[in-house]
Motif scaffolding. Sequence first.
Motif, PDB file in Angstrom:
ATOM      1  N   TYR A 122       2.656   8.108   3.585  1.00 11.44           N
ATOM      2  CA  TYR A 122       2.054   8.728   4.771  1.00 11.44           C
ATOM      3  C   TYR A 122       2.859   8.382   6.033  1.00 11.44           C
ATOM      4  O   TYR A 122       3.130   9.231   6.876  1.00 11.44           O
ATOM      5  CB  TYR A 122       0.609   8.226   4.884  1.00 11.44           C
TER       6      TYR A 122
ATOM      7  N   ASN B 104       0.852  -1.189   0.000  1.00 11.16           N
ATOM      8  CA  ASN B 104       0.000   0.000   0.000  1.00 11.16           C
ATOM      9  C   ASN B 104       0.893   1.246   0.000  1.00 11.16           C
ATOM     10  O   ASN B 104       1.043   1.902   1.048  1.00 11.16           O
ATOM     11  CB  ASN B 104      -0.929   0.003   1.217  1.00 11.16           C
TER      12      ASN B 104
ATOM     13  N   HIS C  86       0.725   4.297  -0.930  1.00 14.81           N
ATOM     14  CA  HIS C  86       0.206   5.591  -0.485  1.00 14.81           C
ATOM     15  C   HIS C  86       0.266   5.707   1.032  1.00 14.81           C
ATOM     16  O   HIS C  86       0.564   6.771   1.586  1.00 14.81           O
ATOM     17  CB  HIS C  86      -1.224   5.794  -0.985  1.00 14.81           C
TER      18      HIS C  86
END
Length: 375
Positions: free
Chosen positions: A71, A65, A67
């Motif tokens: 983050y 993941n 993204h």
Amino acid sequence: MKNILFITHNLKGGGIQKITLDTARYYSKNGYNVNILTFEKGLDFNIDFTCQHSTLSLVNFLFKNPHLGFYYIIYKLILRYLFPDSEPLWQAPIYKKMLINFLKDKEEFEAIFINGSRSMNRLYSLNLPNMVFSLHLPCRYALKDNIYYNYIFKKIFSNVKVFTVSNFILQPILNKAKRLNVDIKAIETIYNPCDKINFNLKGNESIDISEPFILAVGRLCSQKRFDLLIDAYKQSNIKTKLVILGEGNQRENLEKQISQLHLSDQILLKGFDCNPYKWMKKCQFFVLSSDIEGFVLVINEALACGAPVIATDCGPVTEILVGKLKNGIVPKGDVTALSSKIIEYSERPIYPDNDSVDKLSFASITKSQLMLAKK
């Protein structure tokens, strides 16, 4: 067969990890299909019962993941420094998704017990009906009082079920929840269980010391104040050896302190032992020197093994050392008081009676835990 899930940060040597395994073992022996989930590799204990142990890899999840990986990098490099103690704000969304992925192909659990503040900070937002959080140390968000900490407190405790392992931990949370009008779904104190019969059986194993000794057990970290204990031992000038079980980042400092005080033949740092009960059963008395604790399970374990106990007033010890046993409590951080009590117990130790830990049986404690999960 009923399913039950325990979640904790890791299974490295520590009180939360140990009580997680001890409780899981009890459920397993009583017919439950036990699952244990950790977020970090590492195992210092012997898993001697039937269970499924899984570790969720944060790195693998973030790789799949990207993204969220970006983050997380922003959090690690910037946000955690701009906003101290903000893990519940930034990491919770990631760990929530990780746990949802873990649960989606699992059978339904009768209860999910999430142990320790670190795990609660990461998973509070999932908030499933059968999910119960446990706190084993005082909650920093309950103790600090400003707009920032109050906001995080509301985020974590709104509409959750939680038990603390002492009233010492419980009361500040209740006080702050009332003042901030936070609606906690359910909260109560459920002490850590203590298996007196099993402890005494394990206590029969042999140790590599035959002469009388004083015992201390715990992670070698600043919180446990073994430096204070060593100074108090030196001041007492007694000849009985002091054995300290545990490992941690303070080992080198403690070794240096012991050497400087010329106590290398008297104080033995024995390292981590997954069976401390064989030491507890044979020691002259047990000493806890901590600055702060959440429940001090190790005191109950020592009492269950029949050891007299000296303990600093580091939290909930007054809930455990009652009656004649309260004579063993000394002010925290007071070298002279601890030294005097060591001298006193070397001459006149106070032994626990059979009723000291019976109220902490696994049958009684696990019943309370399950009742909370079903509320």
